[in-house]
Design a protein around this motif. Structure first.
Motif, PDB file in Angstrom:
ATOM      1  N   GLN A 537       7.023  -1.283  -0.072  1.00 52.50           N
ATOM      2  CA  GLN A 537       5.993  -1.257   1.053  1.00 52.50           C
ATOM      3  C   GLN A 537       6.174  -0.171   1.843  1.00 52.50           C
ATOM      4  N   TRP A 541       3.071   2.583   2.799  1.00 49.97           N
ATOM      5  CA  TRP A 541       2.662   2.923   4.115  1.00 49.97           C
ATOM      6  C   TRP A 541       2.657   4.445   4.112  1.00 49.97           C
ATOM      7  N   ARG A 547      -1.568   4.504  10.337  1.00 48.63           N
ATOM      8  CA  ARG A 547      -2.025   4.035  11.510  1.00 48.63           C
ATOM      9  C   ARG A 547      -1.018   3.270  12.372  1.00 48.63           C
ATOM     10  N   GLU A 550      -0.069  -0.374  11.968  1.00 51.45           N
ATOM     11  CA  GLU A 550       0.444  -0.886  11.028  1.00 51.45           C
ATOM     12  C   GLU A 550       2.125  -0.768  11.150  1.00 51.45           C
ATOM     13  N   GLY A 553       4.564  -3.760  11.203  1.00 49.58           N
ATOM     14  CA  GLY A 553       5.001  -3.891   9.660  1.00 49.58           C
ATOM     15  C   GLY A 553       6.117  -2.958   9.062  1.00 49.58           C
TER      16      GLY A 553
END
Length: 862
Positions: A537, A541, A547, A550, A553
Motif C-alpha cells: 500500500q 501511494w 493527495r 490520503e 491511510g
C-alpha cells in the motif's frame, strides 16, 4: 419567674443589694418549686397500682416545660447575668441539680406507665389510645428539645436522655411510629455523634502531643469514645426499627458517614491521630457505622441519595464517597438479586433527580480523587494466608474490590456491567479508563476463552468505527492490545483470519497490536502479512497522485509497520526489512526534496496539517529502528529536515518523534564525511530541544541525549553535539541530579490539596457562570457567523502555490534553468492575472491545471 429573672438580671451588681436579693429570692423559690414537683413525681411513683399515662397527662407536660426552661436559663446564664454570675452561681447550681433530679425521676415514672388502660396498650377505646399516644409523643418530642439544650452541659445526662427517647420510641412504636418526628430524632443523633467524634479526635491529637498513654487526656479520650459508640449504636438501633419512615433522613446518614471518614486516614484532611488511637476508634466506632450501611443497603431512598447524579461534594468528602461506594461493592454479593439490581441499574424515581448505577458512580467518584491517586495515599490491604496485611494504593484498593464484585455479580446484571465498563473505558479521564481496562482484562481472564474472543471482536469493531484520532480510540487500542495477550491460541488464529492485514481497513487494528501476544509461529505469519500489506500500500501511494486527503491511510499503514518493528522486529527477515526501509526512505526523501528545499514550506505545512505532522511522527521512529541500514545521505537529509522543523516549534508529539530518531543515532558508526554533514544539524536539534518550552519536553530531550551518548562508541561526537554553554550546563546538572528540591511529606500533601482545589475551580466557576447566564434577563448573544467551509481549502491551495514558488527561488541559483521554465512562469503569471480579475469581480475559478513541463498542480501537496 423566668421573665422576672431575665428582666432584673440586667441590673445585677455587687453594689445593688436590692436586685441581688430579689434575684436570689426568685431562684430560691424556683429551687423549692422544683422540689415540690419532685415530690409529686415521687408520690405517683410510690403508687403500686398500674399507672395509665392519660390519667397523669398534666404532670409530664408541666414538669417538662419547667425542666426545659430551667436548663435553657442555666445554659444562657453567663450572658443573662453579664459578668456577675458569681453572685448567684450557688443557687443556679442548686437549680440545675434539682432539674437534673426531677427529669431523672420523671423518666423513671414514665418507664413504669402504660399508654392504654389496664396496662394494655392495644386495648381500650380508640379515643383513649389516641389520647395516650398524643401524650407520649409530647413527652418524646419535649425530651428531644431538652437534648439539644443539655448536649454541651452534661454528657452522661445527655446520653441517658437519648437512651430513654430511643427506648420509649421502640417500646410504643406500634402506636406512634407514623407520628414520630423521625427526621428530628435521626438528625439529632447524627449531630451528637459527629460532635462527640470531633471531641474524640481532638483528645487523640492532644494525647499524641503529650506522648503518654496514662494521661488525663487519654482517659478522657476513652470516655468520649464510649460516648461515640453509644450514639452510633443508638442510631443503628433506631434505624433498624424505623427504616421505612427514614426517607427524609438518608441525606443526614450519608453525610455522617462521609464527615467521619474525612477526619480519619487515609483522607488528606485527616487529623493527626496516633496509630493506637486510630485502631481504638476503628474497633469501637467504625464497626457500627459499617453495620449501619449494611442496614441501609435495601432502602431505596438511601440508594437515591448515594448515587444521585447531581451530588456535589467538597474536596474533603470525595475520597470518603469513593470508599463508601467500594464498601457497598463488597457488601452487595451477599444480597438478593433484587437488591443488587436496585444498586446496579440507573433510574429516576418520581420527583427525584436521576441516579447513576453503582459501577458508574464508582468510576465517577474514583476520578474525583486525583490528589489521593497522585500521592498516592495508602490503605490497609487484604490479609493473605500466613502474611501480614500490606498497605496498598487507592488504585489497588478500588481495582481489587471492583474485580471481586465482577466475579460475583448476578448474571442478570451483565448488561449493566458491560455498559459501565465500556463507558469508563471511553472516559476522557485517563486514570478512569485504565481502571476500567484492568477490570475488563480481569473479566476476560475470569471468563471463558470464547468470552474473551467475543470481547476482542467487539472492541475491534469499535476501533474500526472510530471516526478519527480521539482519546476513545487510544483507550480502545490499549484494551485490544491487552486482551490479545489473554486469548487462547486457536482464537488468535481466528482473529488473524477475521481481521486479515491484507484488507486495508484492518490495518487500523494492527497498529494497536503487540505481536508479542502471539506464539512464535503465528507472530511471524502476522508480521509477514502486515509488512507485505503495508509495503504494497505504501508503494501504491508513492506511485499515485499523493493527495493530502490520503495521508490518513498512509499514516495508518506506517503505524502498523512501526508496531511490527517495535514488538516483532526479530521476526522480520531481510526481505521484509528491506521492503519497510524502501517505503520509509522514499517517503522521507519525498518530504526532504519537496519541502525542506522549499525554504519554509515544511514548517507551515506541519504547523497547519495534522496529517503531515503524524507522518513525520511515524517516520522518525520507524527509520530510527533501521538506522544502521539507512543510506548516509538520507540520514544527513533527515537530521537537516528535523533541525529546520524544530526552528518553527512544531507540536510536542513531533518533537518527541524527533528525539526517538536522534537517540537511535547512538547505534550508528559515523564516518568522518557523515559526521561533517550531520553534526551541525544534530547539535542544532539538541540545542533546540534542550531549551524546552515545557519541562516534560526538556526531560525527554535530556533522556534522549543520554541514550545517544551511552550508545555511541564515538565518544568524540558527544561534546560536539553540545554547542552552547547553556546546553552543557543542563546536561551536567541532569547527570549530577542537581537542582532537585526535597519535598517533605506534609508539604507534598498541602501541594496536592491546593492543586485539587485549582483543578476543581474552573468547573465550579463554569457551572456558576452558566447558572448566572440562565437567570439573567438579558438575551443570549448571537452566535458568531461560521467560517466558509471552503476557506481552509483556499488557504491550503495558496500555501502549496507559495511553497512551489519558493522551491523555484531556491533552485535558480544552483543550476541553469531549463528552456521550458520561462514559458511556464509566463503561463502562471497569466493565470494569476485571471485569478486576480476573478477575485475582483467575485467570480469563482476552477483549480489550476498542470502544464506539461511544470511541477505544480492543484492536486499535489507533497
Amino acid at each position: 419567674m423566668m421573665c422576672e429573672l431575665t428582666s432584673q438580671a440586667r441590673g445585677l451588681s455587687s453594689q445593688n443589694v436590692e436586685i441581688q436579693t430579689t434575684l436570689r429570692n426568685i431562684l430560691q423559690t424556683m429551687v423549692q418549686l422544683l422540689g415540690a414537683l419532685s415530690g409529686c413525681v415521687q408520690h405517683v411513683c410510690a403508687t403500686q397500682e398500674s399507672i395509665v399515662l392519660e390519667s397523669i397527662n398534666s404532670l409530664p407536660s408541666s414538669v417538662l416545660h419547667v425542666i426545659k426552661s430551667t436548663f435553657v436559663h442555666c445554659k444562657n446564664s453567663e450572658s443573662v447575668y453579664s459578668g456577675h454570675l458569681h453572685l448567684v452561681s450557688d443557687l443556679l447550681q442548686a437549680l440545675f441539680k434539682e432539674a437534673y433530679s426531677l427529669q431523672k425521676q420523671l423518666m423513671e415514672l414514665l418507664d413504669m406507665v402504660c399508654v392504654g388502660p389496664s396496662g394494655d396498650e392495644s386495648g381500650g377505646t380508640l379515643s383513649t389510645a389516641a389520647g395516650g399516644s398524643e401524650d407520649l409523643l409530647f413527652v418524646i418530642h419535649s425530651l428531644l428539645d431538652i437534648c439539644s439544650v443539655i448536649s454541651s452541659m452534661d454528657h452522661a445526662f445527655h446520653a441517658n436522655t437519648w437512651k430513654f427517647i430511643i427506648k420509649q420510641s421502640i417500646k410504643h412504636q406500634a402506636m406512634i411510629k407514623s407520628q414520630l418526628k423521625h427526621s428530628a430524632v435521626v438528625s439529632g443523633l447524627c449531630e451528637d455523634t459527629l460532635l462527640s467524634f470531633h471531641s474524640c479526635v481532638q483528645l487523640a491529637e492532644q494525647t499524641a502531643e503529650s506522648g503518654a498513654q496514662d494521661t488525663v487526656d487519654y482517659r478522657l479520650f476513652q470516655k468520649t469514645l464510649k460516648l461515640c459508640r453509644f450514639f452510633a449504636n443508638s442510631l443503628l438501633h433506631y434505624t433498624k426499627e424505623f427504616l421505612p419512615f427514614l426517607s427524609d433522613s438518608c441525606c443526614a446518614l450519608h453525610q455522617l458517614y462521609l464527615q467521619i471518614h474525612s477526619k480519619l486516614p487515609p483522607s488528606l484532611y485527616a487529623a493527626g491521630i496516633p496509630d493506637p488511637q486510630q485502631e481504638e476508634i476503628a474497633a469501637a466506632f467504625l464497626v457500627t457505622l459499617d453495620l449501619l450501611i449494611s442496614q441501609l443497603l435495601t432502602f431505596q431512598p438511601f440508594v437515591q441519595v448515594v448515587l444521585d447524579s447531581k451530588l456535589e461534594l467538597p474536596c474533603e468528602l470525595q475520597l470518603p464517597q469513593c470508599l463508601l461506594l467500594v464498601v457497598i461493592l463488597e457488601k452487595l454479593p451477599s444480597q438478593p438479586e433484587g437488591v443488587q439490581a436496585l444498586w446496579c441499574t440507573e433510574g429516576q424515581s418520581s420527583g427525584a433527580s436521576a441516579r447513576l448505577s453503582l459501577l458508574g458512580a464508582v468510576f465517577f467518584s474514583f476520578e474525583q480523587c486525583s490528589a489521593e491517586l497522585s500521592l498516592p495515599v495508602r490503605l490497609q490491604g487484604a490479609q493473605g494466608r500466613g502474611r501480614a496485611a500490606a498497605a496498598v494504593t487507592l488504585y489497588q484498593h478500588v481495582c481489587v474490590r471492583l474485580c471481586a464484585f465482577i466475579a460475583s455479580v448476578h448474571p442478570s446484571l451483565f448488561p449493566q456491567l458491560d455498559t459501565a465498563l465500556l463507558d469508563a473505558v471511553l472516559s476522557a479521564h485517563m486514570i478512569t479508563s485504565l481502571l476500567a481496562v484492568d477490570a475488563w482484562c480481569f473479566l476476560a481472564r475470569y471468563g471463558t476463552a470464547e468470552l474473551c474472543a467475543h470481547h476482542v471482536t467487539v472492541v475491534a469493531h469499535l476501533i474500526k468505527s472510530c471516526p478519527g484520532e480521539c482519546h476513545q480510540l487510544t483507550s480502545l487500542s490499549v484494551l485490544l492490545r491487552r486482551l490479545l495477550f489473554l486469548m487462547a491460541p486457536p482464537q488468535q488464529v481466528e482473529f488473524l483470519r477475521n481481521f486479515s492485514p491484507r484488507v486495508a481497513a484492518n490495518l487500523l487494528l494492527w497498529q494497536c497490536v503487540s505481536f508479542q501476544a502471539f506464539p512464535a509461529e503465528l507472530r511471524e505469519q502476522a508480521a509477514l502479512e502486515v509488512c507485505r500489506a503495508g509495503a504494497d500500500q505504501g508503494r501504491e501511494w508513492l506511485s499515485g497522485p499523493r493527495r493530502l486527503g490520503e495521508l490518513a491511510g498512509l499514516n495508518t499503514l506506517l503505524s502498523a509497520l512501526l508496531a511490527v518493528c517495535t514488538s516483532a522486529g526479530d521476526a522480520l527477515d531481510s526481505a521484509q526489512r528491506a521492503a519497510v526501509v524502501d517505503v520509509g526512505s522514499r517517503l522521507w526523501a519525498l518530504l526532504d526534496v519537496t519541502l525542506v528545499r522549499a525554504a519554509g514550506c515544511l514548517p507551515e505545512q506541519v504547523t497547519s496539517q495534522p496529517s503531515v505532522q503524524q507522518t513525520l511522527s511515524l517516520l522518525c521512529p520507524l527509520l530510527g529502528f533501521f538506522i544502521q541500514t539507512l543510506d548516509p545521505q538520507l540520514i544527513s537529509q533527515g537530521v537537516a529536515l528535523q533541525a529546520s522543523l524544530l526552528q518553527r516549534e512544531p507540536p510536542d508529539h513531533v518533537c518527541l518523534a524527533v528525539l526517538e530518531f536522534v537517540a537511535s543515532l547512538g547505534r550508528l558508526f559515523m564516518p568522518q564525511a557523515l559526521q561533517d554533514e550531520v553534526l551541525p544539524s544534530l547539535s542544532s536539534v539538541f540545542a533546540l530541544l534542550l531549551v524546552g518550552r515545557s519541562w516534560l519536553l526538556e526531560q525527554h530531550a535530556l533522556e534522549a541525549f543520554m541514550q545517544f551518548a551511552e550508545g555511541t562508541n564515538q565518544e568524540e561526537i558527544v561534546p560536539q553535539c553540545l554547542s552552547s554553554e547553556e546546553t552543557k550546563n543542563k546536561v551536567v546538572s541532569f547527570l549530577e541530579k542537581a537542582g532537585c528540591v526535597e519535598e517533605t511529606a506534609a508539604a507534598r500533601v498541602e501541594r496536592v490539596k491546593q492543586e485539587k482545589g485549582v483543578f476543581s475551580g474552573p468547573f465550579a466557576n463554569s457551572a456558576a457562570a452558566e447558572g448566572a447566564k440562565g437567570s439573567s434577563s438579558q438575551p443570549y448573544a448571537k452566535r458568531a457567523r461560521p467560517a466558509s467551509p471552503l476557506e481552509e481549502e483556499y488557504r491550503s491551495a495558496l500555501r502549496a502555490a507559495a511553497g512551489a514558488l519558493e522551491v523555484l527561488e531556491v533552485l535558480l541559483p544552483k543550476a541553469p534553468a531549463p528552456d521550458w521554465l520561462l514559458g511556464s512562469v509566463e503561463l502562471l503569471q497569466q493565470r494569476l492575472g485571471g485569478l486576480r480579475r476573478g477575485l475582483l469581480s467575485g467570480a469563482r475559478l476552477d483549480g489550476v491545471a498542470v502544464d506539461s513541463g511544470g511541477s505544480i498542480t492543484h492536486q499535489h501537496v507533497l
